[in-house]
Design an enzyme around this catalytic site. Sequence first.
Site, short mmCIF file in Angstrom:
data_model
loop_
_atom_site.label_atom_id
_atom_site.label_comp_id
_atom_site.label_asym_id
_atom_site.label_seq_id
_atom_site.Cartn_x
_atom_site.Cartn_y
_atom_site.Cartn_z
N LYS A 75 -12.03 0.76 -1.97
CA LYS A 75 -10.98 1.54 -2.71
C LYS A 75 -11.56 1.56 -4.37
O LYS A 75 -12.47 2.32 -4.69
CB LYS A 75 -9.75 0.55 -2.42
N SER A 91 0.80 -1.28 0.10
CA SER A 91 -0.08 -0.04 -0.11
C SER A 91 1.06 1.27 -0.03
O SER A 91 0.28 2.28 -0.41
CB SER A 91 -0.95 -0.19 1.32
N HIS A 127 -5.34 -3.42 -2.83
CA HIS A 127 -5.17 -2.33 -3.90
C HIS A 127 -5.14 -3.30 -5.18
O HIS A 127 -4.92 -2.54 -6.10
CB HIS A 127 -3.95 -1.73 -3.55
N1 PMP Z 1 -5.29 -3.95 3.37
C1 PMP Z 1 -4.74 -2.94 2.88
C2 PMP Z 1 -3.23 -3.29 2.10
C3 PMP Z 1 -5.11 -1.64 2.99
O1 PMP Z 1 -4.15 -0.52 2.33
C4 PMP Z 1 -6.10 -1.26 3.85
C5 PMP Z 1 -6.58 0.00 3.99
N2 PMP Z 1 -5.79 1.33 3.99
C6 PMP Z 1 -6.94 -2.17 4.55
C7 PMP Z 1 -6.42 -3.72 4.26
C8 PMP Z 1 -8.01 -1.96 5.28
O2 PMP Z 1 -9.08 -2.04 4.47
P1 PMP Z 1 -10.44 -1.33 5.03
O3 PMP Z 1 -9.97 0.45 4.65
O4 PMP Z 1 -11.68 -1.55 4.16
O5 PMP Z 1 -10.62 -1.33 6.49
#
Ligand code: PMP
Length: 385
Positions: free
Chosen positions: A238, A179, A207
């Site tokens: 996302k 991320s 992502h």
């Molecule tokens: N996994 C990754 C790699 C993320 O970037 C994120 C959110 N930034 C999440 C899980 C969490 O997902 P959510 O926003 O639906 O809680």
Amino acid sequence: MAIWETLDAEFAALDAAGLRRRRRTISERHGAEVVVDDRRAVNFCANDYLGLADHPALVDAAIAGAQRWGMGAGASHLVSGHFSAHDAAERKLANFVGCDAALLFSTGYMVNSGIAAALVGRGDAVFADRLNHASLVDGALLSRAELRRYPHGDVAALEQMLAESTAPRKLILTDSVFSMDGDIAPLPALFELAERFDAWLVVDDAHGFGVLGPQGRGALQHYGIRSPRVLYIGTLGKAAGVYGAFVAGDTQVVAWLMQKARTYIFTTGAPPLVAETICAAVDLIEAGDERRAQVAQLIARLSSQLRHPERLMASTTPIQPVLVGDNEAALTLAARLLEEGLWVPAIRPPTVPAGTARLRISLSAAHTTAQVDALAAAINRHLAV
Ligand code: PMP
């Protein structure tokens, strides 16, 4: 000193290190153009990779869902908070990513913090990429299994750890698209190790869902990986432009997660209107080749225009980080860009390792080439001085 007064020193330490986080408020949204803290800006922070978050079809699905179901689910899924809309979304998601079954959770954070403990426990071992998302780290810690973190993307190091491990049950945990770096995990090699050492492989495609693979079907379809030992996690806030997340895999393991994942069991079900909206989003993703082509073109354009190749990371995804290094310098650069109407987040430790503060540019099909050109020009200008 009273207990709450100790926070004065904590805040002072955060401020001194340039690490106090703040949030900004969006008061208008028109695609990627927003009004943020009363200033017009192009949003390069969001994970809305396909530009679906304000798509009329999603708004219509939400309205129709609200009219049919009202708002709240009223209870957790296993009590009385499970509706046919959730069932339909689960079937659609499983089918879309090429798995037998799926389980809808309220957020990706909840999937990631909940499923490791359902699969492994004390005496077992979790092997995790060092750059995995915080929610996967939390999930591994909650499982009480031994947590072994391997250097980022280092398949040989992981192989050695697996070979040395005597844990009865092993679980490999990885982001697909990292991320904060935007690079992609070596999934075929990780899968080969999972097979060889009889481990679970959990892939967080937060992502990649909607972006990677044919029709945006995600990382497993991209690599043609399918196995009862693999669990696929997609998030829906996302590229899907909605909210929520799911885990997909073999029927039996998904049924097991329903029995054991505490973050599924002990929370109110997502509003059924969200499930309706998710179904509409999957249709848009499936039909979204033009949007994916637009993002791909913007990725190529941005990386060819940025003049500091040493600051770019090896990313071919919509996450395009520009390394700055120093926390204050990253904040200053982000502030200058915002003054010019270009909103890019400065990401600092502990989200990224110390000394690697960066701008994290997220590209979206909602962006125009002119907006991306303006961003590249502004970054080039500021980094030149
Ligand atoms: N996994 C990754 C790699 C993320 O970037 C994120 C959110 N930034 C999440 C899980 C969490 O997902 P959510 O926003 O639906 O809680």
